[in-house]
Design a protein around this motif. Structure first.
Motif: not given
Length: 364
Positions: A164-174, A197-215
């Protein structure tokens, strides 16, 4: 019938300490060795001791994900199930988890505004996102999933997050300012961002995939907890790491490795390296019995969050210079950076060794 608690593995504390070693001053050693010797290998390694600007991966980028991965390993080793607990014990478990989460969020804010700055006078000038906050959130979500769901369910959730994170960010990486992360943090994350920075490195949305590191850490912890033969566990851990690396690097061809966005490929690659490091430490410390190596790093790992917080609240370079300043001044100019780095590490390690010897563990 209660499930017996597994024996605490020294390799986990040691690997956590190895991880923290680089934050406490270990990252200074390579540049200092290059200054002293002029050897190109140290210059190359020093380049790995800084974060990637955008796409890419350095060794320093893997420090934070490894800590989150190890928080999942402890969940896998404990193998708790909320459904197996009585009402009172379950409520106590929830209170403990929520207290840990809130404390890490608070301590993260405190770390952000440590010595030399201090907390701002206005709420909108505070940086709320933090390393400790992400650790707390990733661990808490992973714990809720593991405590309440069968493995196939939370593993399916992990896969859904990555896809889901891939689908959300696809085309918005540059363009960093055009990412969904920047929009979410701009609208929903109060206070200021890291270095504006426009997106905080420890921001809200990027915390979601970090859950998978723990899992994925839970998977590794489950392997260590299993009744398999010790060397089989080591082989399976290494296979897990290699498999994650292969998948992650393949995925990075279309979804680049990016620490700021914490992309799905970044999750897999950093978890792969984390699993390989855990396998290595398990072999060296718990199978080959190199206890001296384990204790040297476990001294740091046993109080990892405390010393991380202290790195913001205590001026360790000043303390080291106060104790070793005359000796450092006697060194040649090219050797002084190395001496200063070693003095910095020695002061912190001795404090941690004093706590470890007296069995003083500051837990969150």
């Amino acid at each position: 019938m209660t499930t017996p608690q597994p024996q605490r593995l020294l390799c986990v504390d040691a690997l956590r300490g190895f991880d923290m070693f680089w934050i406490l001053g270990g990252e200074l050693l390579f540049a200092a060795l290059f200054t002293w010797t002029g050897a190109g290998i140290w210059h190359s390694l020093a380049g790995q001791m800084a974060h990637s600007d955008w796409h890419g991966l350095t060794a320093y980028d893997g420090i934070f994900p490894l800590f989150i991965f190890l928080s999942g390993v402890t969940l896998g080793l404990a193998d708790k199930r909320a459904s197996a607990l009585g009402g009172g014990a379950r409520r106590a478990l929830y209170r403990s988890a929520l207290r840990r989460l809130l404390l890490l969020l608070l301590l993260g804010v405190l770390y952000n505004h440590g010595w030399g700055t201090g907390l701002p006078g206005h709420w909108d000038e505070v940086r709320y996102a933090s390393v400790l906050g992400r650790i707390g959130l990733a661990w808490f979500v992973a714990a809720m999933l593991v405590w309440h769901c069968r493995p196939k369910v939370w593993q399916g959730v992990a896969l859904a997050i990555l896809l889901g994170y891939w689908a959300l960010l696809a085309g918005h990486l540059d363009n960093p300012a055009a990412t969904p992360n920047a929009w979410v943090d701009g609208h929903w994350l109060p206070g200021i961002h890291y270095r504006q920075m426009p997106a905080d490195p420890e921001g809200l949305l990027s915390t979601l995939p970090a859950v998978v590191n723990a899992l994925l850490g839970v998977v590794a912890g489950g392997l260590l907890r299993s009744p398999r033969q010790p060397w089989s566990k080591a082989v399976l851990l290494a296979a897990l790491g290699l498999g994650l690396l292969a998948l992650g690097y393949l995925w990075s061809l279309v979804f680049p490795l990016n620490k700021t966005l914490w992309t799905s490929s970044f999750v897999l690659v950093t978890s792969g390296w984390s699993a390989l490091l855990l396998a290595l430490f398990y072999v060296l410390i718990d199978l080959l019995r190199l206890r001296w190596l384990g204790l040297a790093f476990a001294v740091i790992g046993a109080n990892a969050i405390a010393i991380y917080l202290a790195s913001s609240l205590v001026d360790w370079p000043y303390v080291a210079a106060s104790l070793f300043g005359q000796w450092l001044a006697a060194l040649g100019p090219s050797a002084q950076p190395l001496g200063a780095a070693l003095a910095l590490l020695a002061v912190q390690w001795l404090v941690l060794a004093w706590l470890y010897k007296r069995q003083i563990f500051i837990k969150v």
